[in-house]
Design a protein around this motif. Structure first.
Motif, PDB file in Angstrom:
ATOM      1  N   GLY A 103      29.553  16.165  18.165  1.00 36.10           N
ATOM      2  CA  GLY A 103      30.075  17.170  19.064  1.00 36.10           C
ATOM      3  C   GLY A 103      30.969  18.177  18.373  1.00 36.10           C
ATOM      4  N   ILE A 104      31.087  18.090  17.030  1.00 37.17           N
ATOM      5  CA  ILE A 104      31.887  19.046  16.283  1.00 37.17           C
ATOM      6  C   ILE A 104      31.090  19.536  15.093  1.00 37.17           C
ATOM      7  CG2 ILE A 104      34.133  18.090  16.942  1.00 37.17           C
ATOM      8  CD1 ILE A 104      34.158  16.677  14.202  1.00 37.17           C
ATOM      9  N   ARG A 105      31.414  20.698  14.624  1.00 40.17           N
ATOM     10  CA  ARG A 105      30.740  21.243  13.452  1.00 40.17           C
ATOM     11  C   ARG A 105      31.362  20.601  12.212  1.00 40.17           C
ATOM     12  NH1 ARG A 105      27.677  25.714  12.388  1.00 40.17           N
ATOM     13  NH2 ARG A 105      27.958  26.444  14.502  1.00 40.17           N
ATOM     14  N   SER A 106      30.497  20.095  11.325  1.00 38.17           N
ATOM     15  CA  SER A 106      31.019  19.487  10.102  1.00 38.17           C
ATOM     16  C   SER A 106      31.571  20.582   9.183  1.00 38.17           C
ATOM     17  CB  SER A 106      29.912  18.717   9.383  1.00 38.17           C
ATOM     18  OG  SER A 106      28.832  19.554   9.094  1.00 38.17           O
ATOM     19  N   VAL A 107      32.675  20.274   8.566  1.00 37.10           N
ATOM     20  CA  VAL A 107      33.335  21.226   7.681  1.00 37.10           C
ATOM     21  C   VAL A 107      32.908  20.923   6.245  1.00 37.10           C
ATOM     22  CG1 VAL A 107      35.563  22.078   6.889  1.00 37.10           C
ATOM     23  CG2 VAL A 107      35.283  21.314   9.254  1.00 37.10           C
ATOM     24  N   GLY A 116      25.316  18.809  11.876  1.00 38.10           N
ATOM     25  CA  GLY A 116      26.402  17.899  12.207  1.00 38.10           C
ATOM     26  C   GLY A 116      27.021  18.145  13.548  1.00 38.10           C
ATOM     27  N   ILE A 117      26.449  19.059  14.308  1.00 34.78           N
ATOM     28  CA  ILE A 117      27.012  19.366  15.619  1.00 34.78           C
ATOM     29  C   ILE A 117      26.542  18.352  16.647  1.00 34.78           C
ATOM     30  CG2 ILE A 117      27.154  21.103  17.441  1.00 34.78           C
ATOM     31  CD1 ILE A 117      26.497  23.171  15.262  1.00 34.78           C
ATOM     32  N   GLY A 118      25.313  17.900  16.516  1.00 30.72           N
ATOM     33  CA  GLY A 118      24.664  17.114  17.546  1.00 30.72           C
ATOM     34  C   GLY A 118      25.329  15.808  17.882  1.00 30.72           C
TER      35      GLY A 118
END
Length: 117
Positions: A111-115, A106-108
């Protein structure tokens, strides 16, 4: 000795591609243009622009008619191209797999890391 190391790296990349749950060869290859764009835009920090440039030089070396070792020296001339090819494929498959994993986390795209919920 370096050619043996390149062959071993390619073998490890092949084993990684065929491992269950790992991104397949087609997925890794289709991810390469996205990975190059993400590296160039600074969105993907898993690979440096320097390494991307080295891979680009590897592609140019393979397709270039000018070689460090001429191809008319049949075994040696072709072996240097093949060694660069092995290094390039091992690197591209490895980096492509890491990029696909990065996207899947989920970073790609966002642009944020999925929680996790």
């Amino acid at each position: 000795m370096a050619k043996v190391a390149r062959a071993a790296q390619t073998w490890r990349a092949y084993r990684e591609v065929t491992k269950p749950g790992s991104p397949g060869l087609g997925t890794r290859l289709r991810a390469l243009p996205r990975m190059i764009g993400a590296v160039m835009n600074g969105r993907y920090s898993g690979m440096t622009k320097g390494k991307l440039a080295m891979m680009g030089l590897g592609v140019l070396y393979i397709i270039s008619p000018i070689d460090l070792v001429p191809d008319f020296l049949v075994l040696v001339g072709v072996a240097d191209d093949f060694g660069v090819f092995l290094w390039l494929m091992g690197s591209l498959l490895g980096e492509g797999g890491r990029y696909v994993d990065w996207e899947r986390e989920g970073i790609g795209r966002e642009g944020i890391r999925s929680v996790p919920s």
